[in-house]
Design a protein around this motif. Structure first.
Motif, mmCIF file in Angstrom:
data_model
loop_
_atom_site.group_PDB
_atom_site.id
_atom_site.type_symbol
_atom_site.label_atom_id
_atom_site.label_comp_id
_atom_site.label_asym_id
_atom_site.label_seq_id
_atom_site.Cartn_x
_atom_site.Cartn_y
_atom_site.Cartn_z
ATOM 1 N N VAL A 45 0.839 -1.207 0.000
ATOM 2 C CA VAL A 45 0.000 0.000 0.000
ATOM 3 C C VAL A 45 0.870 1.251 0.000
ATOM 4 O O VAL A 45 0.608 2.208 -0.739
ATOM 5 N N ARG A 46 1.914 1.249 0.819
ATOM 6 C CA ARG A 46 2.811 2.417 0.830
ATOM 7 C C ARG A 46 3.455 2.622 -0.543
ATOM 8 O O ARG A 46 3.599 3.758 -1.007
ATOM 9 N N ALA A 47 3.828 1.529 -1.212
ATOM 10 C CA ALA A 47 4.417 1.652 -2.542
ATOM 11 C C ALA A 47 3.402 2.221 -3.535
ATOM 12 O O ALA A 47 3.750 3.054 -4.383
ATOM 13 N N LEU A 48 2.154 1.780 -3.431
ATOM 14 C CA LEU A 48 1.115 2.328 -4.298
ATOM 15 C C LEU A 48 0.908 3.817 -4.028
ATOM 16 O O LEU A 48 0.688 4.603 -4.956
ATOM 17 N N TRP A 49 0.987 4.224 -2.776
ATOM 18 C CA TRP A 49 0.904 5.659 -2.461
ATOM 19 C C TRP A 49 2.071 6.432 -3.070
ATOM 20 O O TRP A 49 1.953 7.616 -3.368
ATOM 21 N N ASP A 50 3.203 5.746 -3.257
ATOM 22 C CA ASP A 50 4.360 6.384 -3.880
ATOM 23 C C ASP A 50 4.299 6.355 -5.401
ATOM 24 O O ASP A 50 5.220 6.828 -6.064
ATOM 25 N N GLY A 51 3.238 5.764 -5.946
ATOM 26 C CA GLY A 51 3.073 5.771 -7.394
ATOM 27 C C GLY A 51 3.622 4.558 -8.105
ATOM 28 O O GLY A 51 3.675 4.548 -9.339
ATOM 29 N N GLY A 64 -1.624 -3.094 -15.170
ATOM 30 C CA GLY A 64 -1.758 -1.650 -15.170
ATOM 31 C C GLY A 64 -2.769 -1.159 -14.157
ATOM 32 O O GLY A 64 -3.756 -0.536 -14.532
ATOM 33 N N PRO A 65 -2.587 -1.434 -12.860
ATOM 34 C CA PRO A 65 -3.585 -1.035 -11.884
ATOM 35 C C PRO A 65 -3.781 0.481 -11.856
ATOM 36 O O PRO A 65 -2.828 1.244 -12.017
ATOM 37 N N ALA A 66 -5.032 0.906 -11.683
ATOM 38 C CA ALA A 66 -5.318 2.338 -11.577
ATOM 39 C C ALA A 66 -4.621 2.874 -10.342
ATOM 40 O O ALA A 66 -4.782 2.355 -9.247
ATOM 41 N N LEU A 67 -3.812 3.907 -10.509
ATOM 42 C CA LEU A 67 -3.023 4.422 -9.405
ATOM 43 C C LEU A 67 -3.908 5.106 -8.367
ATOM 44 O O LEU A 67 -4.921 5.724 -8.684
ATOM 45 N N ALA A 68 -3.478 5.011 -7.115
ATOM 46 C CA ALA A 68 -4.107 5.803 -6.073
ATOM 47 C C ALA A 68 -3.791 7.268 -6.323
ATOM 48 O O ALA A 68 -2.710 7.607 -6.826
ATOM 49 N N PRO A 69 -4.714 8.175 -6.012
ATOM 50 C CA PRO A 69 -4.401 9.598 -6.165
ATOM 51 C C PRO A 69 -3.297 9.991 -5.203
ATOM 52 O O PRO A 69 -3.130 9.373 -4.145
ATOM 53 N N PRO A 70 -2.517 11.006 -5.521
ATOM 54 C CA PRO A 70 -1.476 11.441 -4.582
ATOM 55 C C PRO A 70 -2.107 11.929 -3.284
ATOM 56 O O PRO A 70 -3.112 12.637 -3.287
ATOM 57 N N ALA A 71 -1.530 11.526 -2.176
ATOM 58 C CA ALA A 71 -2.057 11.911 -0.866
ATOM 59 C C ALA A 71 -1.321 13.156 -0.377
ATOM 60 O O ALA A 71 -0.095 13.217 -0.443
ATOM 61 N N PRO A 72 -2.036 14.170 0.095
ATOM 62 C CA PRO A 72 -1.366 15.387 0.572
ATOM 63 C C PRO A 72 -0.305 15.117 1.627
ATOM 64 O O PRO A 72 0.684 15.861 1.715
ATOM 65 N N GLN A 73 -0.475 14.057 2.440
ATOM 66 C CA GLN A 73 0.495 13.764 3.490
ATOM 67 C C GLN A 73 1.673 12.914 3.004
ATOM 68 O O GLN A 73 2.547 12.579 3.797
ATOM 69 N N GLY A 74 1.683 12.559 1.718
ATOM 70 C CA GLY A 74 2.642 11.574 1.252
ATOM 71 C C GLY A 74 2.082 10.191 1.531
ATOM 72 O O GLY A 74 1.596 9.512 0.636
ATOM 73 N N HIS A 75 2.122 9.780 2.784
ATOM 74 C CA HIS A 75 1.452 8.577 3.245
ATOM 75 C C HIS A 75 0.476 8.974 4.345
ATOM 76 O O HIS A 75 0.892 9.564 5.351
ATOM 77 N N PRO A 76 -0.812 8.682 4.217
ATOM 78 C CA PRO A 76 -1.717 8.865 5.343
ATOM 79 C C PRO A 76 -1.247 8.067 6.561
ATOM 80 O O PRO A 76 -0.485 7.096 6.443
#
Length: 380
Positions: A156-162, A206-218
């Motif tokens: 999940v953290r990697a997905l938050w990083d794009g 090609g998974p749909a990326l999570a949107p960028p989180a303002p906190q970097g990682h919630p």
């Protein structure tokens, strides 16, 4: 001159009618947006760091409320109705898909402007009796559950990083992924996982990326009672909340988590250790104990809890919080015994008591939840 205490962090856990099963259903619609908005705004009035929203898969709500709302959807509804407080819904890891979690929590972080978190919860396949908890037959599958949880958080953290490359995601958690369906137009058939035997997640091309989180990682929060989840929290979470019943037990637990944090290579990071407390508060001495007796009577017997039950005046409970803080606890997740009474007692009586002692904020000092907790924006 007496050195003032370090500022504490305070969160509140919202569940049903309150954490005491004898609590009465609140007035109005306890499932409606007005009810939840009133509770979270009250917590925000008290300048609390965040609220957690419960969503266990197998336990009915405490008290008279037998049904549960989806915590992530409640959190989304609260995003635009609050301004400063963090919102941390529970998402159970048993059947979680990393992409779904990453997108949902990052979306909540966008909707709140950087105030989102994720309470990770691991649930055994069946209830475990205390007398069998530490047997090898129970500890082995529990260890696998927490290994799986740590892998899921890493992905999940990697997905938050794009990260979107499937090979990179598989490398972070070998054996957890099945390959994409080689015949997307045909009927789905089970496919053996690559690189291992677990195969408990399915990833897509090609998974749909999570949107960028303002906190970097919630924020990632977890509740832990024994060594296995202590190690998981030290490895994967930003806040680990524990359930000691004395200052001595709190000090020993903090020491164990700090050792696990160092072993996980996170010695230089801030990992908060909170304590969970059930609270029954009243400004008049003895009144909180009387109310506990009435709740016990309504329940049909004495209420017991995994967490310590703090009963007393705001001053007495503040003494306890500061005593455990000296043992290494940096904050508390308070469980109001009855809603809204004990929540209001926290915000209108306990918070002013702590403020008078220089132990709690007098205004929100950051725009993000990580900022409130003194955590830097996080990336892997």
């Amino acid at each position: 001159m007496t050195t003032p205490p370090r500022p504490l962090h305070l969160a509140v856990a919202l569940d049903g009618a309150g954490w005491h099963p004898g609590a009465a259903a609140p007035d109005g619609n306890p499932y409606g947006p007005e009810h939840w908005t009133a509770l979270v705004r009250e917590a925000e009035h008290g300048l609390l760091d965040f609220v957690t929203l419960e969503d266990p898969p197998r336990r009915p709500a405490a008290g008279p409320l037998a049904h549960r709302l989806d915590a992530l959807l409640v959190a989304a509804a609260l995003a635009g109705r609050t301004e400063h407080i963090g919102i941390v819904p529970t998402a159970v890891l048993d059947r979680a898909q990393p992409l779904h979690i990453a997108r949902a929590v990052a979306t909540l972080d966008q909707l709140t402007g950087g105030r989102a978190g994720w309470r990770t919860q691991v649930t055994p396949a069946r209830p475990i009796n205390l007398d069998e908890l530490f047997t090898p037959e129970v500890q082995r599958p529990m260890a696998e559950l927490f290994e799986r949880a740590a892998d899921l958080v890493r992905v999940v953290r990697a997905l938050w990083d794009g990260v979107s490359d499937e090979k990179e995601l598989r490398a972070l958690a070998p054996g957890r992924f099945a390959p994409a369906d080689p015949d997307p137009q045909g009927s789905f058939t089970a496919i053996e996982p690559l690189g291992g035997t677990a195969g408990d997640w399915l990833t897509l091309d090609g998974p749909a990326l999570a949107p960028p989180a303002p906190q970097g990682h919630p924020l990632i929060f977890t509740l832990a009672h024994i060594s296995l989840p202590f190690r998981y929290g030290a490895r994967s979470a930003d806040v680990v909340s524990v359930t000691p019943h004395s200052a001595e037990e709190a000090a020993a637990t903090v020491a164990e988590i700090r050792a696990a944090q160092s072993a996980a290579g996170r010695a230089d990071e801030t990992v908060h250790v909170f304590a969970d407390l059930v609270v029954l508060l009243d400004t008049e001495p003895g009144r909180a104990a009387e109310r506990r007796a009435r709740l016990d009577e309504a329940h049909g017997g004495p209420f017991t809890s995994d967490a310590h039950i703090a009963v007393g005046t705001p001053g007495e409970v503040a003494d306890l919080l500061l005593e455990w803080q000296r043992a290494g606890i940096s904050g508390y997740r308070l469980r109001p015994a009855a809603l809204p009474d004990d929540l209001t007692a926290v915000t209108r009586a306990l918070v002013p008591e702590l403020q008078a002692r220089g132990a709690f904020r007098t205004a929100y000092e950051a725009d993000t939840l990580r900022g409130l907790l003194g955590l830097a924006p996080r990336t892997v």
